[in-house]
Design a protein around this motif. Sequence first.
Motif, short mmCIF file in Angstrom:
data_model
loop_
_atom_site.label_atom_id
_atom_site.label_comp_id
_atom_site.label_asym_id
_atom_site.label_seq_id
_atom_site.Cartn_x
_atom_site.Cartn_y
_atom_site.Cartn_z
N ASP A 1 12.13 -11.09 3.26
CA ASP A 1 11.20 -9.96 3.16
C ASP A 1 11.91 -8.71 2.65
O ASP A 1 11.80 -7.62 3.23
CB ASP A 1 10.55 -9.67 4.52
CG ASP A 1 9.76 -10.84 5.05
OD1 ASP A 1 9.42 -11.74 4.26
OD2 ASP A 1 9.49 -10.89 6.27
N ILE A 2 12.61 -8.86 1.53
CA ILE A 2 13.38 -7.75 0.96
C ILE A 2 12.46 -6.91 0.09
O ILE A 2 11.98 -7.37 -0.95
CB ILE A 2 14.58 -8.27 0.14
CG1 ILE A 2 15.42 -9.25 0.98
CG2 ILE A 2 15.42 -7.11 -0.34
CD1 ILE A 2 16.52 -9.92 0.20
N GLN A 3 12.21 -5.67 0.52
CA GLN A 3 11.26 -4.82 -0.19
C GLN A 3 11.89 -3.46 -0.47
O GLN A 3 12.53 -2.85 0.39
CB GLN A 3 9.99 -4.65 0.63
CG GLN A 3 9.24 -5.97 0.83
CD GLN A 3 7.88 -5.77 1.45
OE1 GLN A 3 7.69 -4.86 2.24
NE2 GLN A 3 6.94 -6.62 1.09
N GLU B 1 0.82 -1.20 0.00
CA GLU B 1 0.00 0.00 0.00
C GLU B 1 0.86 1.26 0.00
O GLU B 1 0.53 2.25 -0.63
CB GLU B 1 -0.91 -0.01 1.22
CG GLU B 1 -1.84 1.20 1.29
CD GLU B 1 -2.57 1.27 2.61
OE1 GLU B 1 -3.58 1.98 2.67
OE2 GLU B 1 -2.12 0.62 3.57
N SER B 2 2.00 1.20 0.65
CA SER B 2 2.84 2.39 0.78
C SER B 2 3.94 2.44 -0.28
O SER B 2 4.85 3.25 -0.17
CB SER B 2 3.46 2.44 2.18
OG SER B 2 4.17 1.25 2.46
N GLY B 3 3.87 1.60 -1.30
CA GLY B 3 4.79 1.71 -2.42
C GLY B 3 5.96 0.75 -2.40
O GLY B 3 6.79 0.78 -3.31
N PHE B 4 6.06 -0.11 -1.39
CA PHE B 4 7.16 -1.08 -1.35
C PHE B 4 6.82 -2.28 -2.22
O PHE B 4 5.69 -2.73 -2.27
CB PHE B 4 7.41 -1.54 0.09
CG PHE B 4 8.10 -0.51 0.93
CD1 PHE B 4 9.48 -0.49 1.05
CD2 PHE B 4 7.38 0.45 1.61
CE1 PHE B 4 10.12 0.47 1.82
CE2 PHE B 4 8.00 1.41 2.39
CZ PHE B 4 9.38 1.42 2.49
N LYS B 5 7.85 -2.80 -2.91
CA LYS B 5 7.68 -3.96 -3.77
C LYS B 5 8.76 -4.98 -3.47
O LYS B 5 9.92 -4.63 -3.26
CB LYS B 5 7.73 -3.53 -5.24
CG LYS B 5 6.58 -2.61 -5.62
CD LYS B 5 6.67 -2.14 -7.05
CE LYS B 5 5.53 -1.17 -7.37
NZ LYS B 5 5.63 -0.64 -8.76
N SER B 6 8.36 -6.24 -3.47
CA SER B 6 9.30 -7.31 -3.15
C SER B 6 10.29 -7.53 -4.29
O SER B 6 9.90 -7.60 -5.46
CB SER B 6 8.54 -8.60 -2.87
OG SER B 6 9.45 -9.67 -2.64
N ILE B 7 11.58 -7.67 -3.96
CA ILE B 7 12.59 -7.97 -4.98
C ILE B 7 13.26 -9.32 -4.70
O ILE B 7 14.29 -9.64 -5.29
CB ILE B 7 13.63 -6.84 -5.10
CG1 ILE B 7 14.33 -6.58 -3.76
CG2 ILE B 7 12.97 -5.56 -5.61
CD1 ILE B 7 15.50 -5.60 -3.88
N PHE B 8 12.67 -10.09 -3.80
CA PHE B 8 13.10 -11.47 -3.55
C PHE B 8 11.84 -12.31 -3.44
O PHE B 8 10.96 -12.02 -2.64
CB PHE B 8 13.93 -11.56 -2.27
CG PHE B 8 14.12 -12.97 -1.74
CD1 PHE B 8 14.61 -13.98 -2.56
CD2 PHE B 8 13.80 -13.28 -0.43
CE1 PHE B 8 14.77 -15.27 -2.08
CE2 PHE B 8 13.96 -14.56 0.07
CZ PHE B 8 14.44 -15.56 -0.76
N ASN B 9 11.75 -13.38 -4.27
CA ASN B 9 10.50 -14.14 -4.35
C ASN B 9 10.31 -15.16 -3.23
O ASN B 9 9.27 -15.81 -3.15
CB ASN B 9 10.36 -14.83 -5.71
CG ASN B 9 11.46 -15.87 -5.96
OD1 ASN B 9 12.10 -16.38 -5.04
ND2 ASN B 9 11.67 -16.21 -7.23
N GLY B 10 11.31 -15.34 -2.37
CA GLY B 10 11.18 -16.27 -1.26
C GLY B 10 11.33 -17.72 -1.63
O GLY B 10 11.24 -18.60 -0.75
N LYS B 11 11.59 -18.00 -2.92
CA LYS B 11 11.67 -19.39 -3.38
C LYS B 11 13.05 -19.77 -3.92
O LYS B 11 13.53 -20.86 -3.67
CB LYS B 11 10.62 -19.62 -4.48
CG LYS B 11 9.19 -19.38 -4.03
CD LYS B 11 8.23 -19.52 -5.21
CE LYS B 11 6.81 -19.23 -4.78
NZ LYS B 11 5.87 -19.30 -5.94
#
Length: 525
Positions: free
Chosen positions: A248-250, A49-59
């Motif tokens: 949780d890299i965002q 909601e605040s503009g953060f996007k994940s750059i690690f898919n956790g897989k």
Amino acid sequence: MIRRVLSLNQSWRNSVTILNLMKYLAVIQTLFLGLGLAAFSIPLNAAEESGFKSIFNGKDLSGWDGNPKFWSVKDGAINGTTTKENPTSGNTFLIWRDGTVDDFVLRLKFKIVGGNSGIQYRSKDFGNWVVGGYQADFEAGETFSGILYEERMERGIMAQRGEKVLWNEEGKKEVTGSVGDSKEIQAAIKKEDWNDYEIIAQGSHLVHKINGKTTVEVLDKDKKRQVFSGILALQLHAGPPMNVQFKDIQLKRTRLAEDKKKIVMVAGSPSHGKGDHEFNAGVQLLSQCLKSHPKIISSFYLSGWPKDPTAFDNADTILFFADGGGGHPAIQGERLKVLESVLSKGVGMAAVHYGVEVPKEKGGAEFLKWIGGYFETHWSVNPHWTADFKTIPQHPVTSGVKPFKIKDEWYYHMRFQPEMNGVTPLLSAVPPEETRMGADGPHSGNPHVRARKGEAEVVSWVYERPNGGRGFGFTGAHHHRNWGEENFRKLVLNALVWTAGAEVPENGVQCEVTPEELEKNLDPK
């Protein structure tokens, strides 16, 4: 209702926990449903909601690059591990390959058992997974977590934990205050457990936080050493056996500070023979040239649409230098909607060579709206010819550009805005008559083109949108060697600066390009 709840007096807000607030909102939502009224939804992912996007898919390590002897993914986290039997001879790094960083906020969780680690940002890739530059440090010990360290560079520790620091223009360190007691900050760091790290980089202002506590605040005004963009990487330190984990890299990109503007360049996948349609080499050459402009930061994405989910989030202009038509990267899937959401805010756009061609039924209306014109099949033509640009009109984009003559695949007879509203031609020339006489077909434009015998044709233009955004079209650059022509190159560089909303230098963007530099980064074809 949500706004009303959030506007309650400060003493009430301070007295309730987030959990109680969520319960309160949930009760209200239930009441709304019971009354048959339209219920509001409570966002579950505050980061998104605040503009953060994940750059690690956790897989897996998609988008990341490091020595596989040390890096892996387990239980949703990146693991960096050394052992007595498998040590690293020097500091080694896991590099984020999907993009670079400039002004941003990064949030992640880390856990470390033994040794030392850190998060590199705006850093330099030295090859072989060796990185240097700004580092948000942390360790298993009790001294370095939260400091700002300059890996492999001259300054070493730029700020100790708890310090507020100015590095002045002459490169001298001045401790200007405190952001907290070092021991108290350390006491809030959980040993061999998960901790939150936040890095804020806004122009020359750098801030580190661990578990919500500011650990350092730095103003880097050192003219020789300050860095405004570079790679992001995670460190695995040489020395005793250790294990470090990240999850949780965002990433959230922010508007550039200090009156700087950002140019994002998208290069298409390789096509044609050697020396032609060298999109990847072209954008890298342009990016290198733009370093001469003190107010411009440029980034590029190679071989197609960016994998970086934040690619356009703080762009001031976007360039497409790629194959077009039905394969244009901008028209695949829902990407036109993605671009509309960005360009509607006044962000500029430029398209070069085949990048100006999109199908009339998908992309045509949008390109008319965004850059003022485009190559339309059965209307426009794409012949090779020597264009003699005898006169150059006055415009910021033509600053320092002199008349020139050069052979290229100059497309012409573009489909422009009605009555050229908002469109200003930059390069115009009279093509040879034989270029008008090709067999009828999707790229011949006949009979429309034949009717214009002897008339000058526009091959480059700028466009000023009603919403304040700016567009640029340039039909040349089939041949990579043409970037070696100063006026050809300068016009495009000026246009990128102009569409970004920055000031074009009086004599244009200055950049010398050697024959050796023209040979760099060519696609293996």
